[in-house]
Write a protein that holds these residues in place. Structure first.
Motif, short mmCIF file in Angstrom:
data_model
loop_
_atom_site.label_atom_id
_atom_site.label_comp_id
_atom_site.label_asym_id
_atom_site.label_seq_id
_atom_site.Cartn_x
_atom_site.Cartn_y
_atom_site.Cartn_z
N UNK A 38 -25.76 -55.98 -19.32
CA UNK A 38 -24.53 -55.86 -18.79
C UNK A 38 -23.35 -57.34 -18.52
N UNK A 39 -24.31 -58.79 -17.81
CA UNK A 39 -23.93 -60.29 -18.25
C UNK A 39 -23.67 -60.55 -19.45
N UNK A 40 -24.12 -59.57 -20.89
CA UNK A 40 -23.75 -60.45 -22.03
C UNK A 40 -22.52 -59.57 -22.27
N UNK A 41 -22.05 -58.40 -21.40
CA UNK A 41 -21.20 -57.69 -21.49
C UNK A 41 -19.52 -58.62 -21.26
N UNK A 42 -19.90 -58.67 -20.23
CA UNK A 42 -18.50 -59.56 -18.90
C UNK A 42 -19.04 -61.39 -19.72
N UNK A 43 -20.18 -61.25 -20.70
CA UNK A 43 -19.36 -62.70 -21.17
C UNK A 43 -18.76 -62.29 -22.60
N UNK A 44 -18.79 -61.54 -23.15
CA UNK A 44 -17.78 -61.10 -24.07
C UNK A 44 -17.45 -60.05 -24.54
N UNK A 45 -15.86 -60.76 -23.55
CA UNK A 45 -14.53 -59.17 -23.37
C UNK A 45 -13.94 -58.86 -24.40
N UNK A 46 -14.23 -58.13 -25.21
CA UNK A 46 -13.47 -57.62 -26.96
C UNK A 46 -14.29 -57.68 -27.90
N UNK A 47 -15.36 -58.33 -27.64
CA UNK A 47 -16.27 -58.58 -29.26
C UNK A 47 -16.70 -57.50 -29.26
N UNK A 48 -17.35 -56.03 -28.69
CA UNK A 48 -17.35 -55.33 -29.45
C UNK A 48 -16.78 -54.58 -30.28
N UNK A 49 -15.56 -54.03 -29.84
CA UNK A 49 -14.18 -53.50 -30.73
C UNK A 49 -13.82 -55.07 -31.45
N UNK A 50 -14.22 -55.65 -31.44
CA UNK A 50 -13.68 -56.97 -32.72
C UNK A 50 -14.59 -57.14 -33.95
N UNK A 51 -16.32 -56.59 -33.49
CA UNK A 51 -17.01 -56.33 -34.43
C UNK A 51 -16.29 -54.70 -35.13
N UNK A 52 -15.96 -54.18 -34.87
CA UNK A 52 -15.45 -52.60 -35.37
C UNK A 52 -14.20 -53.06 -36.17
N UNK A 53 -13.41 -53.78 -35.99
CA UNK A 53 -12.33 -54.26 -35.90
C UNK A 53 -12.49 -55.16 -37.56
N UNK A 54 -13.74 -55.61 -38.31
CA UNK A 54 -13.70 -56.76 -38.80
C UNK A 54 -13.71 -56.08 -39.54
N UNK A 55 -13.92 -57.00 -41.16
CA UNK A 55 -14.50 -55.89 -42.61
C UNK A 55 -15.34 -56.10 -42.28
N UNK A 56 -15.33 -54.70 -43.13
CA UNK A 56 -17.30 -54.45 -42.66
C UNK A 56 -17.75 -54.11 -44.32
N UNK A 57 -19.01 -54.45 -44.11
CA UNK A 57 -20.17 -54.61 -45.65
C UNK A 57 -20.23 -53.37 -46.06
N UNK A 58 -19.89 -53.23 -47.17
CA UNK A 58 -19.82 -51.77 -48.23
C UNK A 58 -21.31 -51.83 -47.82
N UNK A 59 -21.92 -52.02 -48.09
CA UNK A 59 -24.04 -51.95 -48.53
C UNK A 59 -24.48 -51.32 -47.39
N UNK A 60 -23.57 -51.83 -45.88
CA UNK A 60 -23.94 -51.43 -44.59
C UNK A 60 -23.76 -50.22 -44.50
#
Length: 356
Positions: free
Chosen positions: A104-126
């Protein structure tokens, strides 16, 4: 209306109520988490067990509600530790897991981080590697089928892709899909599942899923050392037949007992895992081995030993999760974190030397 002989005519229809007559008819074919019950599921034993466990759950729910009283965090003290060991009700699990693990502390310290990972260019192999495993994840769970609404495969894909980009040293490997799946089932929230995954893989179980899997290999050897100390007869049996610990317990550690032990028992283990850390995994493994040492000592060869490790994860001993959790804090005896840490250091050093 009277009949001629003076008796009343029974012209009203009889109301017939169909009452389920067997335990199988009374219980649902799908458990509360969406898993279909197997053909050999023992409904009678389950009904008897739940008649007692539901009372336990009710008591725990009342106590936890009083403890939390609308708070969004849990303290770290002996009272809460005792409560966690006795089980966290499902309605409070996401909150307690998130706060106890630091997620919870990590989530609150990094608002929007999860969505930014989803919005980023994805590694095709991954992406391709994860997609291959999606349909293999809990095929017996109705919520992970494409026909489900909503289908949890989408949430599972998002959490795994996000984590793979967050921790490129790990990326994705088999086993992580089951862990993420359980987190989604309990939290019902993608972002919470991601941060709980980060807590588990980055901090509670470091180096379990990296390419070298050094943490995983070391902990399997640590278990061997603990068995040597606490269940020497079984350790000697393993030595005599040349059985490597990784052969028989790797899935216990990789999947954190998912698909090894019953769902409710796994969740009770995870309650302690998020609150107390990875030492709980050794307590569970030691209890399974110690409690069944007579079964092991009947083994005559390698196949017998492998079968023993399967047998000890089934049956009434592990299905009664409340009694089982009490046993794991009694049966193995004392187990300090300092002992585990020292064993980890020596096992890591030995593995590193052997592989270099």
């Amino acid at each position: 209306m009277e009949q001629r002989n003076g008796t009343r005519s029974s012209t009203q229809p009889q109301l017939r109520i169909n009452v389920p007559s067997t335990a199988r008819e009374r219980a649902a074919s799908v458990d509360p988490y969406g898993f279909e019950r197997s053909d050999d599921f023992n409904y009678e034993s389950y009904e008897e067990l739940m008649s007692e466990y539901l009372a336990v759950l009710t008591r725990r729910s009342i106590k936890w509600s009083k403890l939390l009283q609308g708070k969004r965090r849990v303290d770290r003290n002996l009272k809460v530790k005792r409560y966690v060991r006795k089980g966290i009700p499902n309605e409070h699990r996401p909150l307690v897991w998130m706060t106890a693990s630091g997620a919870q502390e990590r989530l609150e310290r990094n608002p929007g981080y999860y969505q930014s990972l989803l919005d980023a260019q994805h590694n095709p192999r991954l992406v391709e590697t994860i997609r291959i495993d999606l349909h293999r994840t809990f095929p017996d769970n109705i919520h992970f089928r494409k026909s489900a609404d909503p289908c949890l495969q989408k949430a599972l894909f998002n959490v795994l892709v996000a984590y793979g980009h967050h921790n490129k040293a790990v990326g994705y490997c088999q086993g992580m899909n089951f862990i993420a799946g359980y987190l989604i089932i309990i939290s019902k929230d993608e972002e919470m599942s991601f941060w709980l995954m980060e807590a588990l893989l980055d901090r509670i179980l470091p180096d379990y899923y990296t390419l070298a899997m050094l943490g995983l290999k070391a902990d399997q050897e640590v278990l061997g050392e603990l068995v040597r100390m606490k269940v020497p007869a079984v350790w000697q049996l393993m030595q005599d037949h040349g059985v490597m610990w990784t052969l028989v317990v790797s899935r216990w550690f990789i999947c954190l007992f998912i698909d090894i032990l019953p769902v409710e028992t796994v969740l009770r283990i995870w309650d302690c895992l998020f609150y107390e850390g990875s030492k709980i995994l050794f307590r569970v493994a030691l209890t399974l081995i110690h409690h069944h040492q007579d079964v092991f000592l009947q083994a005559q060869n390698l196949p017998d030993i492998c079968e023993c490790f399967k047998r000890i994860t089934r049956g009434a001993f592990v299905e009664d999760c409340h009694a089982f959790m009490q046993r794991i804090f009694q049966e193995p005896g004392s187990l300090s974190m300092s002992t585990v840490t020292k064993l980890r250091e020596s096992c890591r050093a030995r593995i590193t030397a052997e592989e270099s």
